[in-house]
Scaffold this motif. Structure first.
Motif, PDB file in Angstrom:
ATOM      1  N   GLN A 140      -7.275   5.723  -3.200  1.00 12.79           N
ATOM      2  CA  GLN A 140      -8.067   5.667  -4.415  1.00 12.79           C
ATOM      3  C   GLN A 140      -8.752   4.503  -4.268  1.00 12.79           C
ATOM      4  N   CYS A 141      -8.733   3.161  -3.088  1.00 23.53           N
ATOM      5  CA  CYS A 141      -9.628   2.501  -2.998  1.00 23.53           C
ATOM      6  C   CYS A 141     -10.924   3.659  -1.897  1.00 23.53           C
ATOM      7  N   SER A 150     -17.376  -2.189  -8.316  1.00 28.29           N
ATOM      8  CA  SER A 150     -16.743  -1.218  -7.719  1.00 28.29           C
ATOM      9  C   SER A 150     -14.980  -1.657  -7.207  1.00 28.29           C
ATOM     10  N   VAL A 151     -15.571  -2.598  -6.263  1.00 25.54           N
ATOM     11  CA  VAL A 151     -14.286  -3.563  -5.648  1.00 25.54           C
ATOM     12  C   VAL A 151     -13.409  -3.834  -7.005  1.00 25.54           C
ATOM     13  N   CYS A 192       0.977  -1.141   0.276  1.00 25.28           N
ATOM     14  CA  CYS A 192      -0.237  -0.039  -0.062  1.00 25.28           C
ATOM     15  C   CYS A 192       0.620   1.051  -0.076  1.00 25.28           C
ATOM     16  N   VAL A 227      -4.190   0.901   3.869  1.00 28.43           N
ATOM     17  CA  VAL A 227      -5.706   0.411   3.736  1.00 28.43           C
ATOM     18  C   VAL A 227      -6.013  -0.676   4.509  1.00 28.43           C
ATOM     19  N   ARG A 239     -21.653  -4.415  -4.877  1.00 23.59           N
ATOM     20  CA  ARG A 239     -20.631  -3.979  -4.491  1.00 23.59           C
ATOM     21  C   ARG A 239     -19.425  -3.564  -5.353  1.00 23.59           C
ATOM     22  N   ALA A 251     -12.012  -0.305  -7.704  1.00 25.53           N
ATOM     23  CA  ALA A 251     -10.682  -0.281  -6.931  1.00 25.53           C
ATOM     24  C   ALA A 251      -9.401  -0.958  -6.674  1.00 25.53           C
ATOM     25  N   PHE A 274     -13.185  -0.054   1.923  1.00 26.80           N
ATOM     26  CA  PHE A 274     -12.055   0.645   2.462  1.00 26.80           C
ATOM     27  C   PHE A 274     -12.373   1.470   2.971  1.00 26.80           C
ATOM     28  N   CYS A 326      -5.690   0.735  -8.375  1.00 26.79           N
ATOM     29  CA  CYS A 326      -4.859   1.059  -7.054  1.00 26.79           C
ATOM     30  C   CYS A 326      -3.147   0.748  -7.312  1.00 26.79           C
ATOM     31  N   ALA A 380     -13.335   4.931  -3.672  1.00 25.01           N
ATOM     32  CA  ALA A 380     -14.466   3.909  -5.039  1.00 25.01           C
ATOM     33  C   ALA A 380     -15.149   3.366  -3.740  1.00 25.01           C
ATOM     34  N   VAL A 381     -14.968   2.868  -2.527  1.00 29.97           N
ATOM     35  CA  VAL A 381     -15.160   1.758  -2.327  1.00 29.97           C
ATOM     36  C   VAL A 381     -15.574   2.832  -0.337  1.00 29.97           C
TER      37      VAL A 381
END
Length: 65
Positions: free
Chosen positions: A15-16, A47-48, A10, A33, A44, A51, A24, A55, A19-20
């Motif tokens: 960004q993760c 979207s995952v 990480c 993270v 979801r 993400a 996260f 990343c 996004a969700v």
């Protein structure tokens, strides 16, 4: 779907989380993270996947079951 994260990879871009945020979060001390939901619901999952794809550290792994 099962999700895992590697905090060693990480880079704290966030960004993760953007996004969700239901799946996260980021550690307040280092910005790394945090995985909130390792088995996200179907609604979801797209979207995952997004993400994981955006990343920059490639710290998110998706395991399709």
């Amino acid at each position: 779907m099962r999700v895992s994260v590697d905090t060693d990879r990480c880079c704290s871009s966030g960004q993760c989380v953007a996004a969700v945020p239901e799946v996260f979060d980021q550690d307040e001390d280092e910005g790394l993270v945090l995985l909130l939901d390792a088995e996200p619901p179907v609604q979801r999952q797209a979207s995952v996947r997004l993400a994981a794809g955006i990343c920059p550290g490639r710290a998110i792994t998706i395991h399709e079951e």
